[in-house]
Scaffold this motif. Structure first.
Motif, short mmCIF file in Angstrom:
data_model
loop_
_atom_site.label_atom_id
_atom_site.label_comp_id
_atom_site.label_asym_id
_atom_site.label_seq_id
_atom_site.Cartn_x
_atom_site.Cartn_y
_atom_site.Cartn_z
N LEU A 1 0.88 -1.16 0.00
CA LEU A 1 0.00 0.00 0.00
C LEU A 1 0.92 1.22 0.00
CD1 LEU A 1 -3.08 0.59 0.20
CD2 LEU A 1 -2.71 0.98 2.63
N PHE A 2 1.21 1.74 -1.19
CA PHE A 2 2.17 2.83 -1.36
C PHE A 2 1.43 4.14 -1.38
CE2 PHE A 2 5.45 5.02 -4.21
CZ PHE A 2 6.30 5.28 -3.14
N GLU A 3 1.67 4.99 -0.39
CA GLU A 3 0.89 6.20 -0.24
C GLU A 3 1.71 7.48 -0.24
OE1 GLU A 3 -1.15 6.11 3.52
OE2 GLU A 3 0.69 6.22 4.68
N ARG A 4 1.10 8.53 -0.78
CA ARG A 4 1.64 9.87 -0.64
C ARG A 4 0.82 10.56 0.43
NH1 ARG A 4 -0.77 14.59 -3.60
NH2 ARG A 4 -1.97 14.27 -1.69
N GLN B 1 5.65 4.73 2.09
CA GLN B 1 5.26 6.11 1.83
C GLN B 1 6.24 6.81 0.89
OE1 GLN B 1 5.14 7.55 5.86
NE2 GLN B 1 3.03 6.88 6.19
N VAL B 2 5.71 7.76 0.14
CA VAL B 2 6.51 8.59 -0.76
C VAL B 2 7.35 9.55 0.07
CG1 VAL B 2 6.43 10.34 -2.58
CG2 VAL B 2 4.78 8.45 -2.58
N ILE B 3 8.63 9.66 -0.26
CA ILE B 3 9.54 10.54 0.46
C ILE B 3 10.25 11.48 -0.52
CG2 ILE B 3 11.61 10.68 1.92
CD1 ILE B 3 9.21 9.60 3.40
N ASP B 4 10.09 12.78 -0.31
CA ASP B 4 10.89 13.80 -0.98
C ASP B 4 10.85 13.75 -2.51
OD1 ASP B 4 12.55 16.06 -0.88
OD2 ASP B 4 14.38 14.85 -1.02
N THR B 5 9.68 13.54 -3.08
CA THR B 5 9.53 13.62 -4.53
C THR B 5 8.06 13.79 -4.87
OG1 THR B 5 10.10 12.59 -6.66
CG2 THR B 5 9.23 11.15 -4.95
N ASN B 6 7.77 14.31 -6.06
CA ASN B 6 6.39 14.42 -6.49
C ASN B 6 6.17 13.77 -7.86
OD1 ASN B 6 7.51 16.23 -8.31
ND2 ASN B 6 6.80 18.04 -7.21
N LYS B 7 7.14 12.90 -8.25
CA LYS B 7 7.00 12.21 -9.53
C LYS B 7 7.86 10.95 -9.55
CE LYS B 7 7.08 12.97 -14.54
NZ LYS B 7 7.38 13.93 -15.64
N PHE B 8 7.30 9.87 -10.11
CA PHE B 8 8.02 8.62 -10.29
C PHE B 8 7.97 8.22 -11.76
CE2 PHE B 8 6.90 8.34 -5.79
CZ PHE B 8 8.07 7.85 -5.23
N ASP B 9 9.02 7.55 -12.21
CA ASP B 9 9.07 7.04 -13.58
C ASP B 9 8.56 5.61 -13.57
OD1 ASP B 9 9.54 6.68 -16.25
OD2 ASP B 9 11.69 6.36 -16.05
N ILE B 10 7.25 5.45 -13.66
CA ILE B 10 6.62 4.14 -13.57
C ILE B 10 6.44 3.56 -14.96
CG2 ILE B 10 4.56 2.90 -12.78
CD1 ILE B 10 4.18 5.14 -10.72
N GLN B 11 7.15 2.45 -15.23
CA GLN B 11 7.14 1.88 -16.58
C GLN B 11 6.80 0.39 -16.62
OE1 GLN B 11 11.04 2.69 -18.19
NE2 GLN B 11 10.63 4.86 -18.45
N LYS B 12 6.95 -0.33 -15.52
CA LYS B 12 6.78 -1.79 -15.54
C LYS B 12 5.31 -2.21 -15.40
CE LYS B 12 11.14 -2.78 -15.91
NZ LYS B 12 11.86 -3.49 -14.86
N CYS B 13 4.41 -1.49 -16.07
CA CYS B 13 3.00 -1.84 -16.07
C CYS B 13 2.33 -1.17 -17.27
CB CYS B 13 2.32 -1.41 -14.77
SG CYS B 13 2.48 0.35 -14.41
N GLU B 14 1.16 -1.64 -17.63
CA GLU B 14 0.46 -1.08 -18.78
C GLU B 14 -0.10 0.31 -18.50
OE1 GLU B 14 -2.34 -3.71 -20.62
OE2 GLU B 14 -1.25 -5.50 -19.97
N ASP B 15 -0.44 0.56 -17.26
CA ASP B 15 -1.00 1.85 -16.87
C ASP B 15 -0.88 1.97 -15.36
OD1 ASP B 15 -2.18 4.31 -17.05
OD2 ASP B 15 -4.11 3.58 -17.81
N PHE B 16 -1.17 3.14 -14.82
CA PHE B 16 -1.15 3.34 -13.37
C PHE B 16 -1.98 4.57 -13.02
CE2 PHE B 16 2.21 6.09 -14.84
CZ PHE B 16 2.13 7.20 -14.03
N VAL B 17 -2.40 4.63 -11.75
CA VAL B 17 -3.12 5.80 -11.24
C VAL B 17 -2.70 6.05 -9.80
CG1 VAL B 17 -5.15 5.62 -12.74
CG2 VAL B 17 -5.08 4.34 -10.58
N TRP B 18 -2.83 7.30 -9.38
CA TRP B 18 -2.71 7.69 -7.98
C TRP B 18 -4.11 8.09 -7.54
CZ3 TRP B 18 1.58 7.03 -5.09
CH2 TRP B 18 2.81 6.91 -5.76
#
Length: 205
Positions: free
Chosen positions: A27-30, A165-182
């Motif tokens: 459960l990865f949260e910002r 939890q997300v630490i010290d960033t507001n963007k990730f380079d998410i590529q290992k999936c067909e799509d993603f959402v926050w």
């Protein structure tokens, strides 16, 4: 879709990976970026104590509505700034043995990792590329659900949830999936209607 039996986490002792499949999910949260709006009742109370018209906010709050909010951009972390956001990849999942892509959490089948926490870290690292901007909260799972054997689930398994939890960033380079959402908690429940009651209890608003 299959039905799942939700149970509180009772530990993994005596539950070997050879008897049943174990899946580590994250459960990865910002966390909220700005404080929630001041409740009108609280505002009125403070105004009353300080005298009519004397109460004022000491600090100028940051803008709450962003461009991502206006366009409902669920790929952006720059939205719902006063709430928590959770990452959901879209693609192959252990919850879909048929191989059809589904929305799910970052996850991995427990194999030869030293601990289940290490397995969860590998699951998240696979999606993000690295864990340099993440923080895992504790070593133990925060909860689990049991997926029973059914027609479209040939092998029953347990899914253990870890929080990161997300630490010290507001963007990730998410590529290992067909799509993603926050998504917010309310939005997340729309993706898992059959497990809604479980996630209502598992996730803090």
């Amino acid at each position: 879709m299959h039905r799942s039996l939700v149970r509180p986490f009772m530990g993994v002792r005596g539950f070997s990976s050879t008897s049943k499949k174990i899946v580590a999910s994250v459960l990865f949260e910002r966390l909220p970026v700005v404080i929630p709006k001041l409740d009108p009742v609280v505002y009125a109370f403070k105004s009353f104590r300080k005298g009519k018209g004397d109460y004022q906010i000491d600090n100028v709050p940051a803008p709450r509505i962003t461009e991502a909010d206006k366009t409902i951009d669920r790929k952006s972390l720059q939205r719902a700034l006063d709430r928590r956001l959770y990452l959901l990849p879209y693609g192959n999942s252990n919850a879909a043995p048929s191989g059809k892509p589904v929305w799910h959490f970052p996850e991995k089948v427990y194999d030869s990792e030293e601990t289940l926490r290490k397995c969860a870290e590998s699951a998240l690292a696979f999606v993000l590329g690295d864990l340099s901007h993440t923080y895992f909260v504790g070593n133990a799972p925060m909860g689990h659900m049991v997926i029973r054997q059914m027609e479209n689930v040939p092998e029953p398994f347990k899914r253990f949830f870890f929080k990161s939890q997300v630490i010290d960033t507001n963007k990730f380079d998410i590529q290992k999936c067909e799509d993603f959402v926050w998504v917010t908690k309310g939005e997340l429940l729309e993706y898992f209607p059959e497990q809604a009651e479980f996630f209502k209890k598992l996730i803090i608003s």
